[in-house]
Design an enzyme around this catalytic site. Structure first.
Site, PDB file in Angstrom:
ATOM      1  N   SER A 138       0.853  -1.192   0.000  1.00 23.42           N
ATOM      2  CA  SER A 138       0.000   0.000   0.000  1.00 23.42           C
ATOM      3  C   SER A 138       0.882   1.233   0.000  1.00 23.42           C
ATOM      4  CB  SER A 138      -0.885   0.014   1.258  1.00 23.42           C
ATOM      5  OG  SER A 138      -1.556   1.247   1.405  1.00 23.42           O
ATOM      6  N   TYR A 151      -1.793   0.628  10.583  1.00 26.83           N
ATOM      7  CA  TYR A 151      -1.739   0.137   9.202  1.00 26.83           C
ATOM      8  C   TYR A 151      -0.444   0.571   8.533  1.00 26.83           C
ATOM      9  CZ  TYR A 151      -3.445  -1.042   4.516  1.00 26.83           C
ATOM     10  OH  TYR A 151      -3.608  -1.583   3.263  1.00 26.83           O
TER      11      TYR A 151
END
Length: 260
Positions: A138, A151
């Site tokens: 990501s 995250y």
């Protein structure tokens, strides 16, 4: 060309499901892996992919997965899509359970799959010229943002795992690619992150012209796998045009500036 077989994790929805479809359309044999057996069964019936239900955070389940894969044929590619985010808490207020799950789902599951599948990938590379690993990380692995600490940390750790693996496999015909998407509008990622709040989840994408779709990422994954065997896509960062950076997102129609 030999009939190559890929293992695609996170196959029950989103990017993983789209990747199964994209690879099957290109003639790959595919084993879709995810927790939800019912969704895998529907995907198998539609695409002809094989499927195996497995919780990648469970070491015993992963060991059983590897054994089943070894018994059923060669593995030419691992596409690790499974993972996810939970929560948007500040670091000081973070849920340790959420952070633990994110580390298990994004990092430790990747390590387990690499450890278990490398012998199969090496065998396929020796027989057929090369093998592949592709990891969907990501842009959260690259730049931190408020409320993303857990995250950010998990995806950054996964990205470092990928970088180290590429160095460790130097000299072997096994490619290591990383695909790092920005905003992708899928049915479950943000919904799961926000605890099932569908209104809040849709608000994340509100007004954004053409956020990435799961199929966009799947196309890049398929290209990486079908590229000539000597070509490795180390890192592909992809975003919608409306998102110039993690923190810079245009809402509303994209328009050319008037010319004076």
């Amino acid at each position: 060309m030999v009939n190559r077989r890929a293992v695609v994790t996170g196959a029950s929805s989103g990017i993983g499901e789209a990747t199964v479809r994209a690879l099957r359309a290109r003639g790959w044999g595919v084993v879709g892996v995810a927790r939800r057996a019912s969704r895998l069964a529907a995907l198998s019936a539609e695409t002809g992919a094989s499927t195996i239900a497995c919780d990648l955070t469970d070491p015993d389940a992963v060991a059983a997965l590897i054994a089943e894969l070894e018994a059923s044929g060669p593995v030419h590619a691992l596409v690790q899509v499974a993972g996810g985010a939970r929560g948007t808490d500040r670091v000081e207020n973070a849920s340790i359970d959420d952070w633990q799950w994110m580390y298990d789902a994004n990092v430790l599951s990747s390590q387990r799959l690499v450890a278990g599948l490398l012998p199969l990938l090496r065998r396929a590379a020796a027989a057929d010229g090369h093998a592949d690993t592709v990891f969907v990380t990501s842009t959260a692995a690259q730049v931190a943002y408020p409320g993303g600490g857990g995250y950010n940390a998990a995806k950054a750790a996964q990205a470092m795992l990928v970088h180290a693996l590429r160095l460790e496999l130097n000299g072997e015909p096994i490619r290591v690619a990383e695909i790092a998407p920005g905003m992708v509008h899928t049915e479950e990622f943000t919904l799961n992150r926000l605890g099932g709040d569908s209104v809040a989840a849709e608000a994340v994408y509100s007004g954004v012209e053409s956020p990435l779709q799961a199929e966009d990422v799947a196309d890049v994954i398929a290209y990486a796998l079908d590229a000539p065997g000597h070509v490795n896509l180390d890192l592909i960062t992809m975003r919608p045009v409306a998102q110039s950076a993690n923190h810079l997102l245009a809402r509303g129609p994209l328009r050319v500036r008037p010319v004076d």
